[in-house]
Design a protein around this motif. Structure first.
Motif, PDB file in Angstrom:
ATOM      1  N   GLU A   6       0.839  -1.192   0.000  1.00 32.54           N
ATOM      2  CA  GLU A   6       0.000   0.000   0.000  1.00 32.54           C
ATOM      3  C   GLU A   6       0.879   1.249   0.000  1.00 32.54           C
ATOM      4  O   GLU A   6       1.952   1.260   0.587  1.00 32.54           O
ATOM      5  CB  GLU A   6      -0.911   0.048   1.228  1.00 32.54           C
ATOM      6  N   ILE A   7       0.376   2.286  -0.628  1.00 32.66           N
ATOM      7  CA  ILE A   7       1.076   3.565  -0.634  1.00 32.66           C
ATOM      8  C   ILE A   7       0.512   4.474   0.450  1.00 32.66           C
ATOM      9  O   ILE A   7       1.248   5.199   1.107  1.00 32.66           O
ATOM     10  CB  ILE A   7       0.978   4.238  -2.010  1.00 32.66           C
ATOM     11  N   LEU A   8      -0.801   4.425   0.650  1.00 33.78           N
ATOM     12  CA  LEU A   8      -1.475   5.224   1.681  1.00 33.78           C
ATOM     13  C   LEU A   8      -2.221   4.297   2.623  1.00 33.78           C
ATOM     14  O   LEU A   8      -2.805   3.312   2.194  1.00 33.78           O
ATOM     15  CB  LEU A   8      -2.476   6.199   1.051  1.00 33.78           C
ATOM     16  N   ARG A   9      -2.201   4.625   3.909  1.00 32.32           N
ATOM     17  CA  ARG A   9      -2.956   3.857   4.909  1.00 32.32           C
ATOM     18  C   ARG A   9      -3.525   4.792   5.953  1.00 32.32           C
ATOM     19  O   ARG A   9      -2.919   5.802   6.305  1.00 32.32           O
ATOM     20  CB  ARG A   9      -2.066   2.841   5.622  1.00 32.32           C
ATOM     21  N   MET A  10      -4.675   4.421   6.476  1.00 32.31           N
ATOM     22  CA  MET A  10      -5.288   5.137   7.590  1.00 32.31           C
ATOM     23  C   MET A  10      -4.799   4.505   8.885  1.00 32.31           C
ATOM     24  O   MET A  10      -4.524   3.310   8.936  1.00 32.31           O
ATOM     25  CB  MET A  10      -6.805   5.031   7.516  1.00 32.31           C
ATOM     26  N   ALA A  11      -4.708   5.315   9.929  1.00 36.13           N
ATOM     27  CA  ALA A  11      -4.253   4.823  11.224  1.00 36.13           C
ATOM     28  C   ALA A  11      -4.820   5.705  12.330  1.00 36.13           C
ATOM     29  O   ALA A  11      -5.383   6.767  12.074  1.00 36.13           O
ATOM     30  CB  ALA A  11      -2.734   4.818  11.281  1.00 36.13           C
ATOM     31  N   PHE A  37       8.206   4.865  16.301  1.00 32.02           N
ATOM     32  CA  PHE A  37       7.645   6.214  16.241  1.00 32.02           C
ATOM     33  C   PHE A  37       7.796   6.732  14.816  1.00 32.02           C
ATOM     34  O   PHE A  37       8.871   6.629  14.231  1.00 32.02           O
ATOM     35  CB  PHE A  37       8.362   7.149  17.215  1.00 32.02           C
ATOM     36  N   TYR A  38       6.724   7.298  14.272  1.00 24.95           N
ATOM     37  CA  TYR A  38       6.719   7.817  12.908  1.00 24.95           C
ATOM     38  C   TYR A  38       6.688   9.334  12.918  1.00 24.95           C
ATOM     39  O   TYR A  38       6.049   9.951  13.767  1.00 24.95           O
ATOM     40  CB  TYR A  38       5.512   7.280  12.136  1.00 24.95           C
ATOM     41  N   LYS A  39       7.359   9.935  11.929  1.00 24.54           N
ATOM     42  CA  LYS A  39       7.420  11.390  11.800  1.00 24.54           C
ATOM     43  C   LYS A  39       6.201  11.917  11.071  1.00 24.54           C
ATOM     44  O   LYS A  39       5.524  11.190  10.359  1.00 24.54           O
ATOM     45  CB  LYS A  39       8.670  11.794  11.022  1.00 24.54           C
ATOM     46  N   THR A  40       5.965  13.224  11.252  1.00 27.34           N
ATOM     47  CA  THR A  40       4.890  13.912  10.546  1.00 27.34           C
ATOM     48  C   THR A  40       5.495  14.902   9.563  1.00 27.34           C
ATOM     49  O   THR A  40       6.685  15.226   9.639  1.00 27.34           O
ATOM     50  CB  THR A  40       3.991  14.695  11.509  1.00 27.34           C
ATOM     51  N   MET A  41       4.651  15.391   8.674  1.00 25.76           N
ATOM     52  CA  MET A  41       5.065  16.479   7.797  1.00 25.76           C
ATOM     53  C   MET A  41       4.832  17.778   8.552  1.00 25.76           C
ATOM     54  O   MET A  41       3.833  17.926   9.242  1.00 25.76           O
ATOM     55  CB  MET A  41       4.253  16.463   6.513  1.00 25.76           C
ATOM     56  N   ASP A  42       5.750  18.698   8.465  1.00 24.79           N
ATOM     57  CA  ASP A  42       5.602  20.036   9.056  1.00 24.79           C
ATOM     58  C   ASP A  42       5.367  20.036  10.565  1.00 24.79           C
ATOM     59  O   ASP A  42       4.682  20.905  11.085  1.00 24.79           O
ATOM     60  CB  ASP A  42       4.472  20.810   8.373  1.00 24.79           C
ATOM     61  N   ASN A  43       5.918  19.049  11.291  1.00 20.72           N
ATOM     62  CA  ASN A  43       5.806  19.005  12.752  1.00 20.72           C
ATOM     63  C   ASN A  43       4.381  19.204  13.254  1.00 20.72           C
ATOM     64  O   ASN A  43       4.107  20.041  14.108  1.00 20.72           O
ATOM     65  CB  ASN A  43       6.731  20.037  13.398  1.00 20.72           C
ATOM     66  N   LEU A  44       3.466  18.419  12.721  1.00 18.95           N
ATOM     67  CA  LEU A  44       2.072  18.485  13.159  1.00 18.95           C
ATOM     68  C   LEU A  44       1.941  18.042  14.607  1.00 18.95           C
ATOM     69  O   LEU A  44       2.589  17.095  15.027  1.00 18.95           O
ATOM     70  CB  LEU A  44       1.211  17.563  12.299  1.00 18.95           C
ATOM     71  N   ARG A  56       3.646   5.721   2.456  1.00 16.01           N
ATOM     72  CA  ARG A  56       4.901   4.971   2.446  1.00 16.01           C
ATOM     73  C   ARG A  56       5.919   5.769   1.634  1.00 16.01           C
ATOM     74  O   ARG A  56       5.678   6.114   0.479  1.00 16.01           O
ATOM     75  CB  ARG A  56       4.717   3.592   1.828  1.00 16.01           C
ATOM     76  N   VAL A  57       7.057   6.075   2.265  1.00 13.06           N
ATOM     77  CA  VAL A  57       8.128   6.831   1.621  1.00 13.06           C
ATOM     78  C   VAL A  57       9.450   6.181   1.986  1.00 13.06           C
ATOM     79  O   VAL A  57       9.772   6.058   3.179  1.00 13.06           O
ATOM     80  CB  VAL A  57       8.123   8.314   2.068  1.00 13.06           C
ATOM     81  N   SER A  58      10.201   5.740   1.004  1.00 13.74           N
ATOM     82  CA  SER A  58      11.533   5.149   1.206  1.00 13.74           C
ATOM     83  C   SER A  58      11.525   4.033   2.249  1.00 13.74           C
ATOM     84  O   SER A  58      12.395   3.963   3.105  1.00 13.74           O
ATOM     85  CB  SER A  58      12.543   6.227   1.598  1.00 13.74           C
ATOM     86  N   GLY A  59      10.526   3.173   2.195  1.00 11.99           N
ATOM     87  CA  GLY A  59      10.487   2.001   3.067  1.00 11.99           C
ATOM     88  C   GLY A  59       9.948   2.223   4.457  1.00 11.99           C
ATOM     89  O   GLY A  59       9.951   1.310   5.281  1.00 11.99           O
ATOM     90  N   THR A  60       9.482   3.419   4.759  1.00 14.88           N
ATOM     91  CA  THR A  60       8.878   3.685   6.068  1.00 14.88           C
ATOM     92  C   THR A  60       7.582   4.463   5.851  1.00 14.88           C
ATOM     93  O   THR A  60       7.193   4.729   4.719  1.00 14.88           O
ATOM     94  CB  THR A  60       9.836   4.461   6.985  1.00 14.88           C
ATOM     95  N   TRP A  61       6.922   4.793   6.930  1.00 14.95           N
ATOM     96  CA  TRP A  61       5.669   5.558   6.847  1.00 14.95           C
ATOM     97  C   TRP A  61       5.877   6.953   7.394  1.00 14.95           C
ATOM     98  O   TRP A  61       6.592   7.149   8.379  1.00 14.95           O
ATOM     99  CB  TRP A  61       4.571   4.848   7.639  1.00 14.95           C
ATOM    100  N   ILE A  62       5.222   7.936   6.770  1.00 12.81           N
ATOM    101  CA  ILE A  62       5.199   9.322   7.235  1.00 12.81           C
ATOM    102  C   ILE A  62       3.744   9.711   7.425  1.00 12.81           C
ATOM    103  O   ILE A  62       2.903   9.411   6.569  1.00 12.81           O
ATOM    104  CB  ILE A  62       5.887  10.268   6.231  1.00 12.81           C
ATOM    105  N   ILE A  63       3.451  10.360   8.526  1.00 15.54           N
ATOM    106  CA  ILE A  63       2.089  10.826   8.776  1.00 15.54           C
ATOM    107  C   ILE A  63       1.888  12.116   7.993  1.00 15.54           C
ATOM    108  O   ILE A  63       2.574  13.117   8.223  1.00 15.54           O
ATOM    109  CB  ILE A  63       1.862  11.058  10.282  1.00 15.54           C
ATOM    110  N   LEU A  64       0.936  12.079   7.049  1.00 13.70           N
ATOM    111  CA  LEU A  64       0.674  13.250   6.209  1.00 13.70           C
ATOM    112  C   LEU A  64      -0.192  14.289   6.908  1.00 13.70           C
ATOM    113  O   LEU A  64      -0.016  15.482   6.714  1.00 13.70           O
ATOM    114  CB  LEU A  64      -0.030  12.831   4.908  1.00 13.70           C
ATOM    115  N   GLY A  65      -1.125  13.812   7.729  1.00 17.57           N
ATOM    116  CA  GLY A  65      -1.986  14.769   8.425  1.00 17.57           C
ATOM    117  C   GLY A  65      -3.160  14.098   9.104  1.00 17.57           C
ATOM    118  O   GLY A  65      -3.388  12.900   8.960  1.00 17.57           O
ATOM    119  N   ARG A  66      -3.895  14.900   9.848  1.00 19.69           N
ATOM    120  CA  ARG A  66      -5.099  14.437  10.553  1.00 19.69           C
ATOM    121  C   ARG A  66      -6.250  14.287   9.569  1.00 19.69           C
ATOM    122  O   ARG A  66      -6.330  15.014   8.584  1.00 19.69           O
ATOM    123  CB  ARG A  66      -5.486  15.445  11.634  1.00 19.69           C
ATOM    124  N   ILE A  67      -7.142  13.400   9.896  1.00 21.64           N
ATOM    125  CA  ILE A  67      -8.339  13.199   9.069  1.00 21.64           C
ATOM    126  C   ILE A  67      -9.547  13.710   9.827  1.00 21.64           C
ATOM    127  O   ILE A  67      -9.698  13.468  10.986  1.00 21.64           O
ATOM    128  CB  ILE A  67      -8.534  11.702   8.721  1.00 21.64           C
TER     129      ILE A  67
END
Length: 67
Positions: A6-11, A37-44, A56-67
């Motif tokens: 998967e490229i995108l996942r909800m969590a 622990f996963y990082k966020t974009m723009d220190n959310l 999924r970016v470079s083999g790990t997950w990055i939190i894009l934002g709140r839903i």
């Protein structure tokens, strides 16, 4: 299931690591929260229990934002 292609996942955020803007999350469909622990974009700043979208970016997950 978090090892799939998967490229995108909800969590759901399960834990925040102090003031570092990194979070443990439980991916939808998984039975337990991540041990990493996963990082966020723009220190959310995200509250425990909130839903997030991850990419999924470079083999790990990055939190894009709140839903």
């Amino acid at each position: 299931m978090s090892e799939g292609k998967e490229i995108l996942r909800m969590a759901t955020v399960t834990e925040r690591n102090g003031s570092t803007y990194t979070y443990k999350i439980k991916f939808d469909g998984d039975t337990a929260a991540s041990q990493k622990f996963y990082k966020t974009m723009d220190n959310l700043s995200i509250t425990v229990g909130k839903r997030v979208l991850c990419a999924r970016v470079s083999g790990t997950w990055i939190i894009l934002g709140r839903i």
